[in-house]
Design an enzyme around this catalytic site. Structure first.
Site, mmCIF file in Angstrom:
data_model
loop_
_atom_site.group_PDB
_atom_site.id
_atom_site.type_symbol
_atom_site.label_atom_id
_atom_site.label_comp_id
_atom_site.label_asym_id
_atom_site.label_seq_id
_atom_site.Cartn_x
_atom_site.Cartn_y
_atom_site.Cartn_z
ATOM 1 N N ASN A 69 36.166 48.322 22.684
ATOM 2 C CA ASN A 69 37.019 47.172 22.917
ATOM 3 C C ASN A 69 38.264 47.220 22.027
ATOM 4 O O ASN A 69 39.000 46.256 21.931
ATOM 5 C CB ASN A 69 36.236 45.891 22.655
ATOM 6 C CG ASN A 69 36.989 44.693 23.168
ATOM 7 O OD1 ASN A 69 37.540 44.732 24.257
ATOM 8 N ND2 ASN A 69 37.062 43.651 22.369
ATOM 9 N N ILE A 86 41.335 29.089 39.235
ATOM 10 C CA ILE A 86 40.295 30.020 38.785
ATOM 11 C C ILE A 86 39.245 29.352 37.899
ATOM 12 O O ILE A 86 38.118 29.842 37.795
ATOM 13 C CB ILE A 86 40.942 31.232 38.078
ATOM 14 C CG1 ILE A 86 41.897 31.944 39.044
ATOM 15 C CG2 ILE A 86 39.908 32.199 37.569
ATOM 16 C CD1 ILE A 86 41.282 32.386 40.354
ATOM 17 N N HIS A 136 50.050 34.497 32.986
ATOM 18 C CA HIS A 136 50.281 34.954 31.604
ATOM 19 C C HIS A 136 51.714 34.707 31.167
ATOM 20 O O HIS A 136 52.050 34.859 30.003
ATOM 21 C CB HIS A 136 49.922 36.436 31.472
ATOM 22 C CG HIS A 136 48.484 36.695 31.833
ATOM 23 N ND1 HIS A 136 48.111 37.103 33.089
ATOM 24 C CD2 HIS A 136 47.344 36.549 31.124
ATOM 25 C CE1 HIS A 136 46.795 37.211 33.130
ATOM 26 N NE2 HIS A 136 46.307 36.877 31.965
#
Ligand SMILES: *[C@@H]1O[C@H](CO)[C@@H](O)[C@H](O)[C@H]1NC(C)=O
Ligand SMILES: *[C@@H]1O[C@H](CO)[C@@H](O)[C@H](O)[C@H]1NC(C)=O
Ligand SMILES: *[C@@H]1O[C@H](CO)[C@@H](O)[C@H](O)[C@H]1NC(C)=O
Ligand SMILES: *[C@@H]1O[C@H](CO)[C@@H](O)[C@H](O)[C@H]1NC(C)=O
Length: 809
Positions: free
Chosen positions: A161, A482, A746
């Site tokens: 990650n 969402i 974003h």
């Protein structure tokens, strides 16, 4: 490599006088008795090595120092002071633990690949660098962008990650030695009396992780730059030697990937060219994250001038066989037996068995105990974890504890086994194995029963969508969002105060209820078709569920660097997972009661919960995933019973979890997709299952996505319409509902209705109108209401305009 002892000759240790002193002096006088130089407390050489160490500090000191500097709240000197203090404490810690090969230059103000870009002077033109030593302004502009130039791209570091800054290279790059960081750090440690091993990203890995810069042909052969890069490496290496370095480590983790023979040959060529500058140095080539494929293993172990090779023996399941089949004489094997990717205490007895087997192959003097990879992929230090109980802590080891484990293993190998340490470890392992907190027979049985069987809803998706439509009665191009709505400062305060028991449960529930009501009314005003409750009660997609499931634990400071100053704090899954009681039904049914429109129940899927946690190492990943799937299945069915007819199960991380090596990907996709289906196999045809994916580049796994058999998939699509739509243009048969995000959440920019309608129009050229949904591309929690309201209003308007157009056509 120099493995001669620097401390006391063995003969003296065996001397009767010393033995007498040890046996007969009371412990207190032993303490004041100075038998050995302070450098080493042991009598035999300890061959121990650490690949790399976390940079952020036990309390994320570096993060806060970086952010203060970026915000103009502190000076460069203040930042450098925090960094130097962290480096010094890390070196001292490894030194006093007794580690022989202590890494330096594994610290970074942002990223080690960006450090290498700076070292090579490979600064993209847009940052206006004119030569000279690269300073913070150019370095951080590359990392983060500035008002005049966007940042360089960031991407995942292998299957971790961690994200690195991708070098941008082309035929015209003029490489020059532009950052002396490696040498400076070596000298800095030396000034503290610690001789370290400077670590560099190896030249071939650096090029293989690069991309052609803008304007350069996509097919440009990055490896053709090797001849230009190697002279800089030679300069760095000779400067390190001049500074007194006796060992260096070159990280070449790309050797674990599926490389073709041209790429493998680049390693042979590069190291042949470097060989002359290696003279007088111990050169370690380090690999990690998987085993090295057989062909690459032969290339690696034949590299010129290299004296030691590092392997990940935790993830590299085949490495042992390769070594057995042949390891070069008189070379050192750095055996990565202590897991750098997880938080579990090492099974010291098992590691010792492995190490003894390796010792039998390569010889005592050639074996070095190491970590499987840099410890930067695990949490920093367990010592001040106040939220974990002692039993759980005894099962764990963070970076600081792993250093001690490496050392204990090397001492044991040298005949100096710390019996107390080993038996404490064995006892902890035994307690973990037999603990009722870990094993839940009912869960084990239920999960075992899943294996080998298939789970699919009885009716096919076309028939289900028909049944759902009869019940939901939605217009074509239905609109939805969402999941999350803006998270205000006030909301965070309410959650925090409730957690800290500063406000009562009633007060908390009322505040959240008020917020949900606000969000519901807003969506009704906007005329959105399928509503969400906005998730004001949730801090995080995984933690929220982990806190309510059994088998999960949470740390206070178990942070792991994700990129730059950003860290994540994954939950620890330590036991069989079950759901003691419903997790979301209370809020979802409250929200549904506020409206006559369908309200989506919102859940995180099993693959995502698994992937964003530290996972058990005592059972396969898929088993843990099946357990989580069963817990989510219970929740799905409870939501359905409570009258929720649309349920979204997010699998943001499905693609993210894809293994590095192609040969392992099919198996992963099979159980990951199966886990998802398990969650909703029990619902009625009329219950509509949605899922959401946070990426659009899924062309390669489209068949697995279809195999998830969701009724509706919403997908992030903001910056790549073409990529996503091309899959369907190529004729992939797709019958379920699909909602490619129609605008980028974003960005604070508000899209116009025309612009959104245009995008939906483009989608309609490829997808049937009766399966297309209209939605933003992600949750809205990072945005503000003044952005969200007009954007959603334009989105609904676009859908309505198109409906009219389609209706009259
Ligand atoms: C952006 O960074 C480059 C390189 O440091 C610098 O030359 C330029 O002035 C910076 N622009 C702004 C607006 O800060
Ligand atoms: C999920 O797993 C993949 C593969 O191991 C990894 O690349 C990714 O970073 C993980 N995500 C998180 C948040 O840890
Ligand atoms: C742990 O806590 C103690 C006492 O507050 C402190 O002195 C020490 O520095 C802490 N250690 C780490 C690694 O955070
Ligand atoms: C789906 O199921 C329905 C009803 O059972 C059936 O009529 C139809 O042919 C099936 N469609 C496909 C593509 O299998």
């Amino acid at each position: 490599m120099d493995t001669k002892r620097t401390t006391l000759p063995l003969s003296l240790i065996n001397s009767p006088i010393l033995l007498f002193l040890f046996v007969h002096l009371p412990p207190s006088s032993l303490l004041s008795f100075p038998p050995f130089p302070a450098r080493r407390s042991s009598i035999t050489e300890m061959a121990s090595h650490i690949v790399g160490y976390p940079r952020m500090g036990p309390k994320r000191e570096l993060k806060f120092a970086l952010e203060a500097f970026w915000d103009g709240k502190s000076s460069a000197e203040e930042l450098q002071k925090v960094a130097a203090d962290l480096r010094s404490s890390i070196w001292k810690q490894m030194f006093s633990a007794g580690i022989k090969y202590i890494p330096s230059n594994t610290f970074s103000y942002y990223d080690q690949v960006l450090d290498t870009t700076a070292m090579l002077g490979a600064v993209p033109d847009r940052y206006g660098w004119n030569g000279g030593e690269i300073g913070f302004d150019v370095f951080f502009s590359m990392a983060r962008g500035n008002a005049s130039s966007p940042a360089m791209e960031m991407t995942k570091w292998f299957d971790t990650n961690y994200h690195y800054i991708v070098p941008e290279l082309g035929p015209d790059v003029k490489f020059s030695y532009a950052s002396h960081k490696a040498v400076n750090e070596y000298q800095e440690a030396k000034a503290l009396g610690i001789d370290t091993v400077p670590v560099l990203v190896g030249p071939v890995t650096y090029l293989l992780l690069s991309k052609p810069s803008k304007g350069v042909d996509k097919t440009f052969d990055l490896l053709s730059l090797l001849d230009k890069v190697l002279p800089i490496y030679k300069e760095v290496i000779s400067e390190l030697k001049a500074a007194g370095a006796s060992s260096i480590q070159l990280d070449e983790p790309t050797l674990v990937l599926d490389l073709d023979s041209t790429k493998l040959k680049a390693f042979t060529d590069a190291y042949a060219s470097l060989e002359s500058s290696f003279s007088g140095l111990n050169v370690i080539v380090e690999t990690y994250f998987a085993d090295v494929p057989a062909e690459a293993y032969n290339v690696l172990t034949s590299l010129s001038g290299v004296s030691g090779f590092g392997f990940d023996l935790v993830r590299g399941s085949k490495t042992m066989d390769l070594i057995k089949a042949g390891f070069p004489k008189d070379k050192h094997l750095f055996a990565g037996v202590v897991d750098g990717r997880n938080i579990w205490a090492n099974d010291l007895a098992a590691s010792l068995t492995t190490l003894s087997a390796l010792e039998g192959i390569v010889g005592k003097d050639n074996l070095v105990v190491s970590t499987s990879c840099s410890l930067m992929h695990t949490a920093v230090d367990l010592v001040n974890e106040t939220k974990l109980d002692e039993e759980l802590k005894s099962w764990l080891a963070f970076a600081a504890q792993k250093v001690v484990e490496v050392n204990a293993l090397s001492k044991a190998l040298a005949g100096q086994k710390d019996e107390a340490f080993f038996s404490a470890n064995a006892a902890a392992l035994a307690s973990r194995k037999s603990s009722p907190r870990v094993t839940n027979q009912a869960v084990q049985k239920a999960a075992a029963a899943l294996k080998g069987s298939d789970h699919r809803r009885a009716t096919n998706v076309t028939a289900r969508l028909d049944a759902q439509q009869k019940m939901l009665n939605l217009p074509i191009l239905p609109t939805t969002t969402i999941g999350s709505f803006p998270q205000t400062v006030e909301l965070r305060r309410v959650r925090r105060e409730y957690k800290a028991k500063k406000i009562s449960e009633d007060e908390y529930v009322n505040s959240i209820k008020e917020e949900i009501n606000k969000v519901v009314k807003l969506q009704e005003e906007l005329d959105i078709d399928v509503l969400v409750h906005g998730e004001p009660e949730r801090n995080d997609m995984v933690e929220y569920f982990g806190e309510q499931l059994s088998g999960f634990a949470f740390t206070v400071n178990g942070w792991v660097q994700s990129y730059g100053s950003r860290c994540v704090k994954p939950p620890i899954i330590y036991g069989d997972v079950s759901r003691p009681k419903a997790m979301t039904v209370f809020w979802s049914s409250m929200a549904q009661s506020m409206t006559s429109r369908p309200m989506k129940g919102m859940l995180t899927g099993p693959v995502t919960i698994l992937n964003w946690s530290f996972v058990r190492n005592d059972q396969p990943r898929f088993e843990t995933c099946y357990q989580i799937a069963l817990a989510i299945k219970d929740e799905v069915e409870d939501l359905e019973k409570a009258g929720i007819n649309v349920i979204q199960i997010d699998e943001a991380a499905l693609r993210e979890g894809l293994p590095l090596r192609k040969s392992e990907q099919a198996f992963y996709l099979e159980w990951a997709v199966h886990s998802f289906r398990i969650t909703n196999v029990g619902v009625k045809d009329t219950t509509q299952i949605h899922t959401h994916m946070c990426y659009s580049h899924f062309n390669d796994i489209i068949h697995s996505i279809i195999d998830m058999d969701a009724d509706v998939i919403t997908i992030e699509n903001s910056r790549s319409d073409e990529k996503l739509l091309s899959v369907f243009r190529e004729g992939v048969k797709y019958g379920a509902g699909i909602g490619p995000g129609v605008y980028d959440i974003h960005s604070p920019r508000i899209p116009t209705a025309d612009e959104i309608a245009d995008r939906v129009d483009k989608m309609l050229a490829v997808l049937e109108k009766n399966i297309l949904w209209v939605n933003p591309d992600c949750g809205l929690k990072t945005r503000k209401y003044p952005e969200v309201k007009p954007a959603l209003s334009n989105m609904v308007e676009a859908a309505k305009v198109l409906r009219t157009k389609l209706g009259s056509a």
